[in-house]
Design a protein around this motif. Sequence first.
Motif, short mmCIF file in Angstrom:
data_model
loop_
_atom_site.label_atom_id
_atom_site.label_comp_id
_atom_site.label_asym_id
_atom_site.label_seq_id
_atom_site.Cartn_x
_atom_site.Cartn_y
_atom_site.Cartn_z
N ASP A 208 5.73 -5.82 -0.31
CA ASP A 208 6.93 -5.14 -1.01
C ASP A 208 6.60 -3.80 -1.58
OD1 ASP A 208 9.74 -5.59 -2.22
OD2 ASP A 208 8.71 -5.16 -3.78
N SER B 111 19.07 -5.43 -4.19
CA SER B 111 18.09 -6.04 -5.22
C SER B 111 18.92 -5.73 -6.67
CB SER B 111 16.82 -5.20 -5.04
OG SER B 111 16.03 -5.39 -6.30
N LEU C 55 6.76 -12.34 -5.74
CA LEU C 55 6.21 -11.13 -5.26
C LEU C 55 5.21 -10.46 -6.29
CD1 LEU C 55 9.67 -9.19 -4.20
CD2 LEU C 55 8.03 -10.44 -2.63
N LYS D 236 2.24 -9.01 -8.20
CA LYS D 236 1.48 -7.44 -8.13
C LYS D 236 0.02 -7.66 -8.88
CE LYS D 236 0.11 -3.68 -10.30
NZ LYS D 236 -0.70 -3.43 -11.73
N SER D 237 -0.96 -7.39 -8.35
CA SER D 237 -2.27 -6.92 -8.89
C SER D 237 -3.13 -5.90 -8.20
CB SER D 237 -3.03 -8.31 -9.06
OG SER D 237 -4.31 -7.98 -9.86
N TRP E 292 4.33 -1.98 -6.99
CA TRP E 292 5.10 -1.36 -7.94
C TRP E 292 3.94 -1.00 -8.89
CZ3 TRP E 292 7.74 -3.04 -13.11
CH2 TRP E 292 8.41 -1.98 -13.94
N THR F 32 5.86 -8.91 -15.50
CA THR F 32 4.87 -7.74 -15.33
C THR F 32 3.90 -7.83 -16.45
OG1 THR F 32 7.12 -6.47 -15.26
CG2 THR F 32 4.94 -5.23 -15.43
N SER G 33 8.70 -9.41 -10.48
CA SER G 33 8.28 -9.65 -11.69
C SER G 33 7.80 -11.17 -12.16
CB SER G 33 8.92 -8.98 -13.03
OG SER G 33 8.99 -7.54 -12.69
N ARG H 198 -7.65 -11.48 -8.68
CA ARG H 198 -6.32 -12.03 -9.20
C ARG H 198 -5.46 -11.98 -7.74
NH1 ARG H 198 -5.27 -8.10 -14.33
NH2 ARG H 198 -6.84 -9.36 -16.05
N LEU I 259 5.36 -12.59 -13.10
CA LEU I 259 4.60 -12.81 -14.14
C LEU I 259 5.23 -11.98 -15.27
CD1 LEU I 259 1.10 -12.26 -12.48
CD2 LEU I 259 2.43 -14.35 -12.63
N1 LIG Z 1 13.55 -4.54 -6.94
C1 LIG Z 1 13.13 -4.15 -8.14
O1 LIG Z 1 13.83 -3.48 -9.11
C2 LIG Z 1 11.69 -4.43 -8.86
C3 LIG Z 1 11.27 -4.22 -10.20
C4 LIG Z 1 9.96 -4.52 -10.41
C5 LIG Z 1 9.26 -5.05 -9.57
N2 LIG Z 1 9.46 -5.36 -8.34
C6 LIG Z 1 8.51 -5.71 -7.22
O2 LIG Z 1 7.76 -7.09 -7.83
C7 LIG Z 1 6.48 -6.98 -7.87
C8 LIG Z 1 5.84 -7.70 -8.96
O3 LIG Z 1 6.35 -7.24 -10.13
P1 LIG Z 1 5.55 -6.55 -11.56
O4 LIG Z 1 4.75 -5.46 -10.85
O5 LIG Z 1 6.45 -6.32 -12.45
O6 LIG Z 1 4.65 -7.57 -11.90
P2 LIG Z 1 4.18 -8.87 -12.02
O7 LIG Z 1 3.36 -9.52 -10.55
O8 LIG Z 1 5.12 -9.64 -12.65
O9 LIG Z 1 2.85 -9.01 -12.96
C9 LIG Z 1 1.90 -8.04 -12.71
C10 LIG Z 1 0.88 -7.69 -13.96
O10 LIG Z 1 0.21 -8.79 -14.18
C11 LIG Z 1 -1.25 -8.71 -14.14
N3 LIG Z 1 -1.65 -9.70 -13.25
C12 LIG Z 1 -1.39 -10.09 -11.92
N4 LIG Z 1 -2.09 -11.13 -11.74
C13 LIG Z 1 -2.79 -11.52 -12.51
C14 LIG Z 1 -3.71 -12.61 -12.85
N5 LIG Z 1 -3.85 -13.51 -11.98
N6 LIG Z 1 -4.38 -12.81 -14.25
C15 LIG Z 1 -3.97 -12.05 -14.95
N7 LIG Z 1 -3.17 -10.92 -14.77
C16 LIG Z 1 -2.63 -10.92 -13.63
C17 LIG Z 1 -1.23 -7.32 -13.19
O11 LIG Z 1 -2.51 -6.72 -13.75
P3 LIG Z 1 -3.39 -6.02 -12.61
O12 LIG Z 1 -2.66 -5.12 -11.49
O13 LIG Z 1 -4.38 -5.05 -13.35
O14 LIG Z 1 -4.17 -7.13 -12.12
C18 LIG Z 1 -0.01 -6.71 -13.86
O15 LIG Z 1 -0.21 -6.17 -14.91
C19 LIG Z 1 6.34 -5.48 -7.97
O16 LIG Z 1 5.13 -4.89 -7.92
C20 LIG Z 1 7.33 -4.82 -7.13
O17 LIG Z 1 6.82 -4.92 -5.59
C21 LIG Z 1 10.78 -5.04 -7.67
#
Ligand SMILES: NC(=O)c1ccc[n+]([C@@H]2O[C@H](COP(=O)([O-])OP(=O)(O)OC[C@H]3O[C@@H](n4cnc5c(N)ncnc54)[C@H](OP(=O)(O)O)[C@@H]3O)[C@@H](O)[C@H]2O)c1
Length: 275
Positions: A48, A149, A238, A240-241, A24, A202, A198, A246, A200
Amino acid sequence: MAALQEDFTLSNGLQMPKIGFGTWQITDALEAYGATSAALAHGYRQIDTARVYGNEDSVGRALRDSGLPRSEVFVTSKLPAEIKDPDEALASFETTMAAIGLDYLDCYLIHAPWPWHDIGRDCSAGNKAVWEVLETIYRSGRAKSIGVSNFNAADLRVIIDGCSTRPMVNQIRYFIGHTQEDVVQFCRREGIQVTAYSPLATGKILRHPDLRAVAERYGKSVAQLCIRYVLQKDVGPLPKSTHEQRIRENADVDFEITSADMALLDGLSDTDKVR
Ligand SMILES: NC(=O)c1ccc[n+]([C@@H]2O[C@H](COP(=O)([O-])OP(=O)(O)OC[C@H]3O[C@@H](n4cnc5c(N)ncnc54)[C@H](OP(=O)(O)O)[C@@H]3O)[C@@H](O)[C@H]2O)c1
């Protein structure tokens, strides 16, 4: 990294890697291609995506270019939340398949029980109707598993009562301090695997002082602690980075959080509200 090789077994017997790579907000085509390629190179075997992320084409291209056998990578995509009409749902699936350029998906989800601009709207009839489309796709073999979802227990009940194929996955917002126990317990009883989007929060959870203190005890980062916590709850994270370092770090989670620390983490709330 052993955690990357662990699978859940879905209710239809399909193996789903426990850790997946989230995409995402990676809208730039080159960035999505690069991040997905890096994730695959570092051993992630679940990706994903969703039609609404606008990157299905880059994800598919990265997978095809990786040289990995198709059967070794589990790919999830999603029907846009606002589509609650069967003809539109089928057309949307075809659009996804044309973009991603694969013969089949490993999992296809209804992105949410309501449109994002109208969260909470009762779309029971529409959800039932599009679920029947997902069942047809599943029977055709073009999606090896199907699910939902953002569904709560009541939303799931609407689907389960009277369907011919039950949802196998429910992907929900899930991280330390936000574990939606009622939904998780319902899914567990009904044989539906929960995956954590999410994990982390987000990025909002990463500066939490209590989490930093716990992570330090294990010589791990807060991100690694968050991902390990989700795994120990039997939920599929799941993360994301867009940064290779990372992406690697987030899968390096072969450690065990003690039951005392799990209890401490279970007791936290509002972890995404840290300034
Ligand atoms: N089904 C749904 O409605 C739905 C909704 C939201 C998300 N999702 C899925 O879930 C996935 C993950 O959720 P998310 O995108 O909200 O985010 P997340 O994985 O909770 O967090 C990602 C954030 O944390 C940072 N980050 C990641 N690893 C890190 C680390 N080791 N150290 C420091 N910062 C770090 C990333 O920055 P950088 O990218 O700059 O490294 C980004 O800003 C999505 O990508 C998507 O595939 C699904």
